[in-house]
Scaffold this motif. Sequence first.
Motif, PDB file in Angstrom:
ATOM      1  N   ALA A   1       0.835  -1.208   0.000  1.00 43.67           N
ATOM      2  CA  ALA A   1       0.000   0.000   0.000  1.00 43.67           C
ATOM      3  C   ALA A   1       0.868   1.256   0.000  1.00 43.67           C
TER       4      ALA A   1
ATOM      5  N   LEU B   1       2.356   1.600  -3.534  1.00 39.77           N
ATOM      6  CA  LEU B   1       1.398   2.041  -4.550  1.00 39.77           C
ATOM      7  C   LEU B   1       0.975   3.493  -4.348  1.00 39.77           C
ATOM      8  N   LEU B   2       0.770   3.878  -3.100  1.00 38.81           N
ATOM      9  CA  LEU B   2       0.289   5.238  -2.838  1.00 38.81           C
ATOM     10  C   LEU B   2       1.423   6.243  -2.673  1.00 38.81           C
TER      11      LEU B   2
ATOM     12  N   LYS C   1       4.515   6.087  -4.160  1.00 42.48           N
ATOM     13  CA  LYS C   1       5.190   6.303  -5.434  1.00 42.48           C
ATOM     14  C   LYS C   1       6.608   6.854  -5.283  1.00 42.48           C
TER      15      LYS C   1
END
Length: 123
Positions: A36, A39-40, A42
């Motif tokens: 998570a 993905l968030l 970056k």
Amino acid sequence: MVAAIIGAILWAVIAMLTGYRFSYAAIGLGCLVGLAVRLLGKGSELRFRIAGALLSLFGCFLGNIFIIYALLAKEWDVSFFQIMGTVSISETLLYLRLTFNLKDVLFYGLALLAGLRMAASDY
């Protein structure tokens, strides 16, 4: 943070359904949180890795608290939410201390490592 909470809830549900607290779930929680963050977030800077590690650790503690509350609710034949509303922080810490063992240290460390590694976008 949301991934850590979801992972903690899933861990507690699995423990309630099986009657056993799978320590291996801590590693899965760490991977979930790390993914998570990756993905968030970056990014692959150290701050993302630290966030993944610390949130994984938070999820492990929260998962253990949820498991304790679920077991108490079952034992006392009340709802989980009644336990959350009546058990004090000091009692919760006492239950954590009484149920914490060396195996927890190992799996918390592995969860922390998983969160650290999985949070890196270059992993």
